[in-house]
Motif scaffolding. Structure first.
Motif, PDB file in Angstrom:
ATOM      1  N   LYS A   4       0.804  -1.215   0.000  1.00  0.00           N
ATOM      2  CA  LYS A   4       0.000   0.000   0.000  1.00  0.00           C
ATOM      3  C   LYS A   4       0.837   1.265   0.000  1.00  0.00           C
ATOM      4  O   LYS A   4       0.441   2.270  -0.545  1.00  0.00           O
ATOM      5  N   GLN A   5       2.009   1.229   0.604  1.00  0.00           N
ATOM      6  CA  GLN A   5       2.817   2.434   0.716  1.00  0.00           C
ATOM      7  C   GLN A   5       3.673   2.667  -0.527  1.00  0.00           C
ATOM      8  O   GLN A   5       4.166   3.757  -0.731  1.00  0.00           O
ATOM      9  N   ASP A   6       3.813   1.652  -1.398  1.00  0.00           N
ATOM     10  CA  ASP A   6       4.688   1.783  -2.565  1.00  0.00           C
ATOM     11  C   ASP A   6       4.329   2.970  -3.449  1.00  0.00           C
ATOM     12  O   ASP A   6       5.199   3.709  -3.886  1.00  0.00           O
ATOM     13  N   LEU A   7       3.047   3.134  -3.739  1.00  0.00           N
ATOM     14  CA  LEU A   7       2.623   4.229  -4.605  1.00  0.00           C
ATOM     15  C   LEU A   7       2.965   5.572  -3.969  1.00  0.00           C
ATOM     16  O   LEU A   7       3.536   6.453  -4.629  1.00  0.00           O
ATOM     17  N   ILE A   8       2.641   5.734  -2.704  1.00  0.00           N
ATOM     18  CA  ILE A   8       2.931   7.003  -2.017  1.00  0.00           C
ATOM     19  C   ILE A   8       4.437   7.245  -1.992  1.00  0.00           C
ATOM     20  O   ILE A   8       4.896   8.363  -2.234  1.00  0.00           O
ATOM     21  N   ASP A   9       5.221   6.195  -1.719  1.00  0.00           N
ATOM     22  CA  ASP A   9       6.683   6.332  -1.729  1.00  0.00           C
ATOM     23  C   ASP A   9       7.179   6.759  -3.104  1.00  0.00           C
ATOM     24  O   ASP A   9       8.036   7.634  -3.215  1.00  0.00           O
ATOM     25  N   ARG A  10       6.641   6.135  -4.143  1.00  0.00           N
ATOM     26  CA  ARG A  10       7.036   6.500  -5.507  1.00  0.00           C
ATOM     27  C   ARG A  10       6.742   7.966  -5.789  1.00  0.00           C
ATOM     28  O   ARG A  10       7.546   8.672  -6.383  1.00  0.00           O
ATOM     29  N   LEU A  11       5.565   8.402  -5.359  1.00  0.00           N
ATOM     30  CA  LEU A  11       5.182   9.795  -5.595  1.00  0.00           C
ATOM     31  C   LEU A  11       6.113  10.748  -4.852  1.00  0.00           C
ATOM     32  O   LEU A  11       6.536  11.767  -5.397  1.00  0.00           O
ATOM     33  N   ALA A  36      -9.387  10.438  -5.697  1.00  0.00           N
ATOM     34  CA  ALA A  36      -8.765  10.118  -6.985  1.00  0.00           C
ATOM     35  C   ALA A  36      -9.058   8.688  -7.409  1.00  0.00           C
ATOM     36  O   ALA A  36      -9.140   8.396  -8.603  1.00  0.00           O
ATOM     37  N   VAL A  37      -9.219   7.803  -6.429  1.00  0.00           N
ATOM     38  CA  VAL A  37      -9.457   6.396  -6.732  1.00  0.00           C
ATOM     39  C   VAL A  37     -10.710   6.202  -7.592  1.00  0.00           C
ATOM     40  O   VAL A  37     -10.782   5.271  -8.391  1.00  0.00           O
ATOM     41  N   PHE A  38     -11.670   7.087  -7.487  1.00  0.00           N
ATOM     42  CA  PHE A  38     -12.922   6.965  -8.224  1.00  0.00           C
ATOM     43  C   PHE A  38     -12.947   7.802  -9.510  1.00  0.00           C
ATOM     44  O   PHE A  38     -13.949   7.807 -10.223  1.00  0.00           O
ATOM     45  N   MET A  39     -11.871   8.509  -9.791  1.00  0.00           N
ATOM     46  CA  MET A  39     -11.849   9.411 -10.947  1.00  0.00           C
ATOM     47  C   MET A  39     -11.283   8.717 -12.179  1.00  0.00           C
ATOM     48  O   MET A  39     -10.340   7.937 -12.092  1.00  0.00           O
ATOM     49  N   GLN A  71      -4.774   3.373 -10.898  1.00  0.00           N
ATOM     50  CA  GLN A  71      -6.049   3.420 -10.184  1.00  0.00           C
ATOM     51  C   GLN A  71      -6.218   2.166  -9.316  1.00  0.00           C
ATOM     52  O   GLN A  71      -6.712   2.251  -8.184  1.00  0.00           O
ATOM     53  N   HIS A  72      -5.779   1.017  -9.829  1.00  0.00           N
ATOM     54  CA  HIS A  72      -5.855  -0.225  -9.051  1.00  0.00           C
ATOM     55  C   HIS A  72      -5.010  -0.112  -7.776  1.00  0.00           C
ATOM     56  O   HIS A  72      -5.427  -0.565  -6.702  1.00  0.00           O
ATOM     57  N   SER A  73      -3.837   0.492  -7.878  1.00  0.00           N
ATOM     58  CA  SER A  73      -3.004   0.699  -6.687  1.00  0.00           C
ATOM     59  C   SER A  73      -3.703   1.586  -5.667  1.00  0.00           C
ATOM     60  O   SER A  73      -3.634   1.345  -4.462  1.00  0.00           O
ATOM     61  N   ILE A  77      -4.965   0.744  -1.688  1.00  0.00           N
ATOM     62  CA  ILE A  77      -4.726   1.592  -0.515  1.00  0.00           C
ATOM     63  C   ILE A  77      -6.039   1.823   0.233  1.00  0.00           C
ATOM     64  O   ILE A  77      -6.113   1.665   1.451  1.00  0.00           O
ATOM     65  N   VAL A  78      -7.090   2.190  -0.501  1.00  0.00           N
ATOM     66  CA  VAL A  78      -8.394   2.440   0.126  1.00  0.00           C
ATOM     67  C   VAL A  78      -8.932   1.162   0.755  1.00  0.00           C
ATOM     68  O   VAL A  78      -9.428   1.172   1.883  1.00  0.00           O
ATOM     69  N   ARG A  79      -8.804   0.040   0.046  1.00  0.00           N
ATOM     70  CA  ARG A  79      -9.283  -1.240   0.572  1.00  0.00           C
ATOM     71  C   ARG A  79      -8.562  -1.576   1.884  1.00  0.00           C
ATOM     72  O   ARG A  79      -9.187  -1.994   2.854  1.00  0.00           O
ATOM     73  N   HIS A  80      -7.265  -1.364   1.920  1.00  0.00           N
ATOM     74  CA  HIS A  80      -6.503  -1.643   3.148  1.00  0.00           C
ATOM     75  C   HIS A  80      -6.968  -0.753   4.300  1.00  0.00           C
ATOM     76  O   HIS A  80      -7.133  -1.212   5.420  1.00  0.00           O
ATOM     77  N   ARG A  81      -7.184   0.530   4.019  1.00  0.00           N
ATOM     78  CA  ARG A  81      -7.628   1.454   5.064  1.00  0.00           C
ATOM     79  C   ARG A  81      -9.006   1.062   5.583  1.00  0.00           C
ATOM     80  O   ARG A  81      -9.266   1.116   6.778  1.00  0.00           O
ATOM     81  N   LEU A  82      -9.906   0.671   4.664  1.00  0.00           N
ATOM     82  CA  LEU A  82     -11.241   0.262   5.093  1.00  0.00           C
ATOM     83  C   LEU A  82     -11.197  -1.033   5.883  1.00  0.00           C
ATOM     84  O   LEU A  82     -11.925  -1.193   6.863  1.00  0.00           O
TER      85      LEU A  82
END
Length: 161
Positions: A4-11, A36-39, A71-73, A77-82
């Motif tokens: 889950k943190q990979d995308l944020i780290d990349r950014l 953004a996940v829904f856009m 978007q899948h990534s 992240i959202v799925r993990h948080r939920l």
């Protein structure tokens, strides 16, 4: 599946090498990943003031095949948080009122987590008050019982004696 943190780290790590347009996309995603996940790529582009193709190029620059993979990534992240919120709710339902989520996120899920922490704290305090009242009630009845037995013993002694 990507952590889950990979995308944020990349950014975060790519910040210095991103164009201004890509930086705007990255900043928006980091601040509003839950939206953004829904856009669509087009909607995200409109939101940050870039074209749909710039959003797709951004996804590729981040190492994805295209925007759907990015978007899948975000969905992961959202799925993990939920899932974390669901586990926490299960702890509360099971009576573990000392559990806390301690979320520092400023999104809707973070707000939910903070509200649930407040609920857990209030439930913990209510249970503690209830336990204290039960102890006081038990001590009161023990004292009353003793106080009633003493005169009855004396009266019984006079009657028998």
């Amino acid at each position: 599946m990507e952590k889950k943190q990979d995308l944020i780290d990349r950014l975060n790590l790519s910040g210095k090498r991103l164009s201004k347009s890509h930086r705007r996309i990255a900043d928006y995603i980091m601040a509003h990943y839950d939206k953004a996940v829904f856009m669509t790529a087009s909607t995200l582009g409109e939101m940050v003031g870039v074209s749909e193709s710039t959003v797709v190029r951004f996804a590729v620059a981040m190492g994805y095949e295209g925007y759907p993979q990015l978007q899948h990534s975000l969905q992961e992240i959202v799925r993990h948080r939920l899932t974390a919120v669901q586990r926490f709710a299960g702890k509360l339902a099971g009576g573990d009122y000392e559990a806390r989520m301690n979320s520092a996120k400023k999104d809707e899920i973070g707000e939910l987590a903070r509200s649930m922490d407040i609920l857990a704290e209030r439930l913990f305090e209510a249970r503690s008050r209830d336990e204290r009242l039960r102890e006081q009630q038990s001590a009161f009845f023990a004292t009353v019982s003793h106080e009633l037995k003493t005169p009855m013993t004396i009266i019984s002694g006079f009657v028998d004696g």
